[in-house]
Design an enzyme around this catalytic site. Structure first.
Site, PDB file in Angstrom:
ATOM      1  N   LYS A  23       1.602  -4.312   8.870  1.00 31.35           N
ATOM      2  CA  LYS A  23       1.592  -5.687   9.418  1.00 31.35           C
ATOM      3  C   LYS A  23       1.676  -5.656  10.945  1.00 31.35           C
ATOM      4  O   LYS A  23       1.036  -6.449  11.634  1.00 31.35           O
ATOM      5  CB  LYS A  23       2.755  -6.473   8.831  1.00 31.35           C
ATOM      6  CG  LYS A  23       2.611  -6.705   7.325  1.00 31.35           C
ATOM      7  CD  LYS A  23       3.932  -7.172   6.740  1.00 31.35           C
ATOM      8  CE  LYS A  23       3.832  -7.458   5.251  1.00 31.35           C
ATOM      9  NZ  LYS A  23       5.144  -7.540   4.608  1.00 31.35           N
TER      10      LYS A  23
ATOM     11  N   GLY B 164       6.597 -13.279  -1.992  1.00 27.22           N
ATOM     12  CA  GLY B 164       6.767 -14.121  -3.175  1.00 27.22           C
ATOM     13  C   GLY B 164       5.489 -14.895  -3.484  1.00 27.22           C
ATOM     14  O   GLY B 164       4.619 -15.060  -2.621  1.00 27.22           O
TER      15      GLY B 164
ATOM     16  N   LYS C 151      -2.642  -6.083   3.605  1.00 22.55           N
ATOM     17  CA  LYS C 151      -2.409  -5.552   4.965  1.00 22.55           C
ATOM     18  C   LYS C 151      -2.708  -4.067   5.072  1.00 22.55           C
ATOM     19  O   LYS C 151      -3.170  -3.590   6.111  1.00 22.55           O
ATOM     20  CB  LYS C 151      -0.978  -5.841   5.429  1.00 22.55           C
ATOM     21  CG  LYS C 151       0.118  -5.413   4.468  1.00 22.55           C
ATOM     22  CD  LYS C 151       0.490  -6.527   3.531  1.00 22.55           C
ATOM     23  CE  LYS C 151       1.351  -6.015   2.391  1.00 22.55           C
ATOM     24  NZ  LYS C 151       2.097  -7.059   1.726  1.00 22.55           N
TER      25      LYS C 151
ATOM     26  N   GLY D 245       3.941 -13.115   4.873  1.00 19.26           N
ATOM     27  CA  GLY D 245       3.824 -14.023   3.727  1.00 19.26           C
ATOM     28  C   GLY D 245       3.373 -15.418   4.102  1.00 19.26           C
ATOM     29  O   GLY D 245       2.259 -15.621   4.577  1.00 19.26           O
TER      30      GLY D 245
HETATM   31  P1  NDP Z   1       0.456  -7.604  -8.330  1.00 17.57           P
HETATM   32  O1  NDP Z   1       0.546  -6.201  -8.808  1.00 17.57           O
HETATM   33  O2  NDP Z   1       1.479  -8.569  -8.788  1.00 17.57           O
HETATM   34  O3  NDP Z   1      -0.981  -8.205  -8.691  1.00 17.57           O
HETATM   35  C1  NDP Z   1      -2.166  -7.453  -8.622  1.00 17.57           C
HETATM   36  C2  NDP Z   1      -2.996  -7.842  -9.831  1.00 17.57           C
HETATM   37  O4  NDP Z   1      -4.284  -7.228  -9.715  1.00 17.57           O
HETATM   38  C3  NDP Z   1      -2.373  -7.359 -11.133  1.00 17.57           C
HETATM   39  O5  NDP Z   1      -2.474  -8.361 -12.115  1.00 17.57           O
HETATM   40  C4  NDP Z   1      -3.224  -6.141 -11.459  1.00 17.57           C
HETATM   41  O6  NDP Z   1      -3.271  -5.871 -12.843  1.00 17.57           O
HETATM   42  C5  NDP Z   1      -4.570  -6.575 -10.940  1.00 17.57           C
HETATM   43  N1  NDP Z   1      -5.445  -5.454 -10.690  1.00 17.57           N
HETATM   44  C6  NDP Z   1      -5.128  -4.256 -10.152  1.00 17.57           C
HETATM   45  N2  NDP Z   1      -6.215  -3.462 -10.084  1.00 17.57           N
HETATM   46  C7  NDP Z   1      -7.240  -4.166 -10.599  1.00 17.57           C
HETATM   47  C8  NDP Z   1      -8.619  -3.891 -10.828  1.00 17.57           C
HETATM   48  N3  NDP Z   1      -9.148  -2.718 -10.524  1.00 17.57           N
HETATM   49  N4  NDP Z   1      -9.393  -4.847 -11.384  1.00 17.57           N
HETATM   50  C9  NDP Z   1      -8.854  -6.040 -11.730  1.00 17.57           C
HETATM   51  N5  NDP Z   1      -7.546  -6.363 -11.544  1.00 17.57           N
HETATM   52  C10 NDP Z   1      -6.756  -5.439 -10.985  1.00 17.57           C
HETATM   53  O7  NDP Z   1       0.402  -7.534  -6.748  1.00 17.57           O
HETATM   54  P2  NDP Z   1       0.771  -8.696  -5.730  1.00 17.57           P
HETATM   55  O8  NDP Z   1       0.214  -9.978  -6.184  1.00 17.57           O
HETATM   56  O9  NDP Z   1       2.199  -8.600  -5.385  1.00 17.57           O
HETATM   57  O10 NDP Z   1      -0.007  -8.176  -4.435  1.00 17.57           O
HETATM   58  C11 NDP Z   1      -1.393  -8.370  -4.278  1.00 17.57           C
HETATM   59  C12 NDP Z   1      -1.759  -8.107  -2.818  1.00 17.57           C
HETATM   60  O11 NDP Z   1      -1.067  -9.036  -1.996  1.00 17.57           O
HETATM   61  C13 NDP Z   1      -1.348  -6.722  -2.287  1.00 17.57           C
HETATM   62  O12 NDP Z   1      -2.315  -6.299  -1.355  1.00 17.57           O
HETATM   63  C14 NDP Z   1      -0.011  -6.985  -1.602  1.00 17.57           C
HETATM   64  O13 NDP Z   1       0.259  -6.052  -0.576  1.00 17.57           O
HETATM   65  C15 NDP Z   1      -0.288  -8.355  -1.011  1.00 17.57           C
HETATM   66  N6  NDP Z   1       0.882  -9.169  -0.737  1.00 17.57           N
HETATM   67  C16 NDP Z   1       1.864  -9.342  -1.657  1.00 17.57           C
HETATM   68  C17 NDP Z   1       2.921 -10.177  -1.430  1.00 17.57           C
HETATM   69  C18 NDP Z   1       4.012 -10.403  -2.413  1.00 17.57           C
HETATM   70  O14 NDP Z   1       4.967 -11.118  -2.092  1.00 17.57           O
HETATM   71  N7  NDP Z   1       3.914  -9.865  -3.627  1.00 17.57           N
HETATM   72  C19 NDP Z   1       3.020 -10.901  -0.160  1.00 17.57           C
HETATM   73  C20 NDP Z   1       1.930 -10.656   0.767  1.00 17.57           C
HETATM   74  C21 NDP Z   1       0.903  -9.810   0.469  1.00 17.57           C
HETATM   75  P3  NDP Z   1      -2.151  -4.879 -13.476  1.00 17.57           P
HETATM   76  O15 NDP Z   1      -0.835  -5.559 -13.238  1.00 17.57           O
HETATM   77  O16 NDP Z   1      -2.522  -4.784 -14.897  1.00 17.57           O
HETATM   78  O17 NDP Z   1      -2.254  -3.606 -12.684  1.00 17.57           O
HETATM   79  N1  HSE Z   2       6.277  -6.084   0.014  1.00 20.33           N
HETATM   80  C1  HSE Z   2       6.071  -7.040   1.036  1.00 20.33           C
HETATM   81  C2  HSE Z   2       7.420  -7.475   1.590  1.00 20.33           C
HETATM   82  C3  HSE Z   2       5.328  -8.236   0.486  1.00 20.33           C
HETATM   83  O1  HSE Z   2       8.437  -7.178   0.970  1.00 20.33           O
HETATM   84  O2  HSE Z   2       7.444  -8.075   2.657  1.00 20.33           O
HETATM   85  C4  HSE Z   2       4.934  -9.209   1.552  1.00 20.33           C
HETATM   86  O3  HSE Z   2       3.943  -8.682   2.359  1.00 20.33           O
END
Ligand code: NDP
Ligand code: HSE
Length: 438
Positions: free
Chosen positions: A206, A303, A106, A135
């Protein structure tokens, strides 16, 4: 049997991991819906060993995300690394390479959506972003497609799971802010930088996306008024409860005569409203359309698997529409790209709201008369007022007021006048109140 559509997955952390798991577990069901298998063929993650563990060595894994974007075998790029620098380059390059994109990012869309959607439009590819807001709740599809007959009047939502989780735990268990935040981080709800959550920035990202698809306006994130939950105190949450309200971090966007309101801030909501009872990391979005009336969408706002649910729904949509004429597809921002509106965004001073005010006043005759005179002079009427007894040995007491609706600039003036009174000590606490009538 139709040939699979090939997905390149960038980032296999919380959401990427959930996407892998759900796509693997439900692959047959998903194939029956999409009309062909959806297959992750390449994964990029900084931590290659962990990515190999998650995928069980069944696909190619690299730490070079750009190589996935350039891979001719990849049809759809799923961007789940987060951030706005490399993510932007990867998404724009994927588009340039003629690939469809699915993202949960977002921040990226709120800040760079105009450029990204223009590039996608030019290339005739889809950028899908259901997971970016609330989400697992399919709110993008609901507003963009399900409510397309309506003139949307307003949207108000609990659109950040982390802050809702924190507020709920603080209220129900009396836990401290910092402890609950740590818990939200462990559960994978919080952003990489949790100040984005607690300062309301994530909700503002968002809200910008919701306002864009509700009103057909371009992204203009710098105009969203943003206030987080870090200055909320237990006293205020307690007083709100005594008055029959719950405090929630709301994202509100409203169309008014003069323009569009876009604001994120802690808000008192009457406890009898359904949305006031949305707890934990759950999200809820109220959408008011002129024809349908109020509609409420509820579900997990963060999540691994709930967010994966939205990512995969986008993958199914893209798979179905990948070969369709781009003109037959749903426009990225709900309205045709040449039909976006230049409705002005109202500054917070021009926003109308009711208010909760907490004053610390010397317990002596005449104070209340001064307070009501200052409010009355600005035509601000009082809805409710509670004066607390001073604590043992103290001479000052809290006065809590609820006002009727007024302009923010009037309440600013009133607060300045009240703070100048000799009988009022310290700063006055202001929290906006929304009744969310249908
Ligand atoms: P995480 O940090 O859990 O996952 C991101 C992953 O990408 C990690 O494994 C990270 O590795 C990897 N990564 C980061 N930079 C690079 C790179 N340059 N090349 C390759 N891999 C890379 O994040 P989330 O899954 O929580 O979030 C991902 C996206 O989703 C974000 O934009 C977030 O705002 C969005 N989002 C998240 C939600 C949630 O509930 N968590 C819900 C809705 C949206 P490393 O850990 O080693 O840095
Ligand atoms: N950090 C965000 C939240 C993840 O807590 O709602 C979902 O977008």
């Amino acid at each position: 049997m139709m040939k699979p559509i090939n997905v390149g997955l960038l980032g296999i952390g919380t959401v990427g991991g959930g996407t892998w798991t759900v796509l693997t577990r439900n692959q047959e069901e998903i194939k029956r819906r999409a009309g062909r298998p959806i297959s992750i063929v390449k994964v990029a993650d900084k931590d290659v060993a962990r990515a190999q563990q998650v995928t069980g060595g069944t696909v190619a894994v690299t730490d070079d995300a750009m190589s996935v974007v350039s891979d001719p075998d990849v049809d759809i790029v799923v961007e789940l690394i987060g951030g706005t620098t490399l993510a932007k380059q990867l998404v724009l390059q994927a588009i340039e390479n003629g690939k469809h994109v699915v993202t949960a990012n977002k921040a990226l869309l709120a800040l760079h959506g105009n450029e990204i959607f223009a590039a996608a439009q030019k290339k005739g590819v889809i950028v899908a972003f259901e997971a970016a807001v609330a989400g697992g709740i399919p709110i993008i599809k609901a507003v963009r497609e399900g409510l397309s007959a309506n003139r949307i009047e307003w949207i108000a939502g609990i659109i950040n799971g982390t802050t809702n989780f924190i507020l709920t735990e603080m209220r129900e268990k009396g836990l401290a802010f910092a402890d609950v935040l740590q818990q939200a981080q462990k559960l994978g709800y919080a952003e990489a930088d949790p100040t984005f959550d607690v300062e309301g920035i994530d909700a503002a990202h968002k809200l910008m996306i919701l306002a864009a698809i509700a009103f057909g306006i371009p992204m203009q994130f710098d105009k969203v008024y943003t206030e987080g939950i870090t200055r909320l105190t237990r006293e205020d949450i307690g007083y709100a409860e005594q008055l029959g309200y719950r405090v929630k971090l709301l994202g509100i966007t409203k169309r008014s005569e003069n323009g569009v309101e876009m604001r994120v801030h802690p808000t008192l909501i009457p406890e009898k409203r359904l949305i006031a009872n949305v707890n934990g990391a759950m999200n809820a979005v109220l959408v008011k359309g002129d024809a349908v009336g109020p509609t409420l969408f509820y579900g997990a706002g963060a999540g691994a698997e709930p967010t994966a649910s939205a990512v995969i729904a986008d993958l199914v949509d893209v798979t179905r529409m990948a070969t369709a004429d781009p003109h037959q597809r749903v426009p990225h921002l709900a309205f045709q790209p040449d039909q976006l509106s230049d409705l002005p965004i109202l500054p917070i001073s021009e926003v109308s709201s009711a208010y909760y005010l907490r004053l610390r006043a010397v317990d002596k005759p005449g104070v209340l008369a001064d307070v009501t005179r200052i409010l009355g002079d600005l035509a601000i009427s009082i809805d409710a007022m509670v004066q607390k007894e001073p604590a043992e040995g103290e001479t000052e007491a809290d006065i809590v007021l609820l006002t009727h609706i007024t302009l923010e600039k009037n309440i600013d003036c009133a607060i300045a006048g009240l703070e100048a009174l000799a009988s009022i000590s310290g700063k006055i606490k202001r929290i906006r109140v929304e009744h969310l009538h249908g």
